[in-house]
Motif scaffolding. Structure first.
Motif, short mmCIF file in Angstrom:
data_model
loop_
_atom_site.label_atom_id
_atom_site.label_comp_id
_atom_site.label_asym_id
_atom_site.label_seq_id
_atom_site.Cartn_x
_atom_site.Cartn_y
_atom_site.Cartn_z
N SER A 105 1.98 80.15 28.69
CA SER A 105 1.53 78.84 28.20
C SER A 105 2.08 78.56 26.80
O SER A 105 2.33 77.41 26.45
CB SER A 105 0.00 78.77 28.21
N ARG A 106 2.30 79.61 26.00
CA ARG A 106 2.91 79.41 24.69
C ARG A 106 4.31 78.83 24.83
O ARG A 106 4.72 77.97 24.05
CB ARG A 106 2.94 80.74 23.92
N PHE A 107 5.04 79.29 25.84
CA PHE A 107 6.38 78.74 26.08
C PHE A 107 6.30 77.28 26.51
O PHE A 107 7.09 76.45 26.06
CB PHE A 107 7.09 79.57 27.16
N PHE A 108 5.34 76.93 27.37
CA PHE A 108 5.17 75.54 27.79
C PHE A 108 4.85 74.66 26.59
O PHE A 108 5.40 73.56 26.43
CB PHE A 108 4.07 75.44 28.84
N GLN A 109 3.96 75.13 25.73
CA GLN A 109 3.62 74.36 24.54
C GLN A 109 4.85 74.17 23.65
O GLN A 109 5.06 73.08 23.09
CB GLN A 109 2.52 75.06 23.76
N LEU A 110 5.64 75.21 23.51
CA LEU A 110 6.84 75.14 22.67
C LEU A 110 7.86 74.16 23.22
O LEU A 110 8.39 73.32 22.48
CB LEU A 110 7.46 76.54 22.55
N LYS A 111 8.13 74.23 24.51
CA LYS A 111 9.19 73.42 25.11
C LYS A 111 8.75 72.01 25.45
O LYS A 111 9.57 71.09 25.46
CB LYS A 111 9.70 74.11 26.39
N VAL A 112 7.47 71.82 25.76
CA VAL A 112 7.03 70.53 26.29
C VAL A 112 6.12 69.79 25.33
O VAL A 112 6.24 68.56 25.18
CB VAL A 112 6.33 70.72 27.66
N LEU A 113 5.20 70.48 24.66
CA LEU A 113 4.16 69.82 23.88
C LEU A 113 4.44 69.79 22.39
O LEU A 113 3.52 69.56 21.59
CB LEU A 113 2.81 70.51 24.13
N GLY A 114 5.69 70.00 21.97
CA GLY A 114 5.98 69.98 20.55
C GLY A 114 5.33 71.12 19.80
O GLY A 114 5.10 71.04 18.60
N ASN A 115 5.04 72.20 20.50
CA ASN A 115 4.34 73.37 19.97
C ASN A 115 2.97 73.00 19.40
O ASN A 115 2.54 73.49 18.36
CB ASN A 115 5.17 74.11 18.92
#
Length: 365
Positions: free
Chosen positions: A210-220
């Motif tokens: 989920s940290r990767f998803f936040q980084l790539k998709v949610l602007g971290n």
């Protein structure tokens, strides 16, 4: 008979294995730089972190044949040990299957006054379980949506935010307003019964994935759609002691919820989804300009798919200081035709593209 026709009558799992074998066989290391020694090196290299499914040991064995005066001292319990070992000075290299957490980034900086150096050495897996799999977006098979951009994924899974992290710094430039929220399928262009239907969102609970998803998709950022439902990998150590039926597992979510929720959308990894009927993967693009790319072993390996993951080796390199010769030589070997062929033959992770190999080698100069 074409390969696609030949595979059309067999099960999805067998078809995926056949396609994976074909994609692996198509890897050509010929355009990668061959390894050339820049000088004899010796001494001990201390690796601490994750053994990368055994491929790190294969790299070490091959490297020792070229540099017999080099020894390796490995402590490889988990990726979570990599950066802490660098912080305490008990390691030279930290092999790791994911991006650092804010506490790892901050602790390294507070000790040394500069950031940890990250060298990408492989691409995360497509279908091999537990190998930093890239992320795939799934919808119910009755959902007509066929493609999405990362900005649209942010609108679907994320929420209004006033900034986002870059390492441990809070960057106001990563803000976005409520107008970026996407809460109905009609906002994505669907008509009829879909126009006002709320989008139901599903995905992973807090983890490296989920940290990767936040980084790539949610602007971290950690601002999620309020209806976001979180699950952990079925069969993993993250299943709670109060959940013998694994209702908090991703396979339960995919099979018993998303497969029966035509207004739902989920992101997860292929090993959790491959045995679940009633789902369809969505093609993704970095921007509206495209291209929109379907997930596959080949699109992960050639990096055309935007949510493939990186595998890293971290090291402590002070600004404007050279990398220690034995470390530089070992990393150059990993980032060579020979090193990447070992990776391809091993099959746990995917080899890098020629472009990425050259970019990562440049970090060592």
């Amino acid at each position: 008979m074409s390969i696609s026709c030949a595979l059309s009558g067999i099960s999805p799992a067998v078809r995926a294995d056949a396609q994976a074998t074909r994609a692996q066989a198509s890897f050509d290391a010929g355009d990668l730089p061959a390894y050339e020694s820049t000088g004899r090196v010796s001494g001990t290299i201390r690796n601490a972190g994750f053994g990368l499914g055994g491929v790190l040991k294969k790299w070490e064995d091959a490297f020792r044949k070229l540099h017999p005066d080099v020894q390796f001292d490995d402590k490889l319990p988990t990726s979570d040990y990599a950066i802490p070992a660098l912080v305490t000075g008990s390691a030279d290299l930290g092999p790791d299957g994911g991006e650092p957490s804010i506490t790892e980034t901050l602790s390294f900086f507070e000790v040394f006054g500069y950031h940890v150096t990250a060298v990408v050495v492989a691409t995360g897996a497509y279908e091999v379980e537990g190998r930093s799999n890239g992320l795939i977006v799934y919808v119910n098979r009755d959902n007509p949506i066929r493609r999405l951009t990362l900005k649209q994924l942010d609108g679907i899974f994320g929420a209004e935010r006033n900034g986002g992290l870059d390492g441990f710094k809070w960057m106001l430039g990563r803000e976005r307003g409520r107008e970026g929220d996407i809460r109905t399928w009609g906002q994505l262009g669907l008509k009829g019964e879909w126009t006002d239907a709320p989008i139901q969102t599903y995905g992973h609970a807090p983890s490296g994935t989920s940290r990767f998803f936040q980084l790539k998709v949610l602007g971290n950022s950690d601002k999620w759609n309020p209806n976001y439902r979180e699950y952990v990998e079925t069969g993993s150590k993250m299943i709670g002691s109060d959940d013998p039926g694994q209702r908090g597992g991703l396979q339960h979510m995919l099979a018993d919820e998303l497969a029966h929720d035509k207004f739902g959308i989920a992101w997860t990894v292929e090993p959790q989804a491959r045995k679940v009927e009633g789902l369809r993967a969505v093609a993704l693009a970095e921007s509206e300009a495209g291209p929109y790319v379907a997930p596959s072993r080949q699109s992960f390996q050639n990096r055309s798919y935007p949510l493939a993951r990186n595998i890293y080796i971290y090291l402590n390199r002070a600004p404007r200081k050279p990398v220690e010769p034995r470390l530089r030589e070992f990393l150059r070997f990993i980032l060579s035709r020979e090193g990447q062929q070992i990776l391809a033959d091993d099959g746990n992770y995917l080899p890098l593209t020629s472009k990425l190999v050259r970019e990562e080698r440049a970090k060592l100069d």
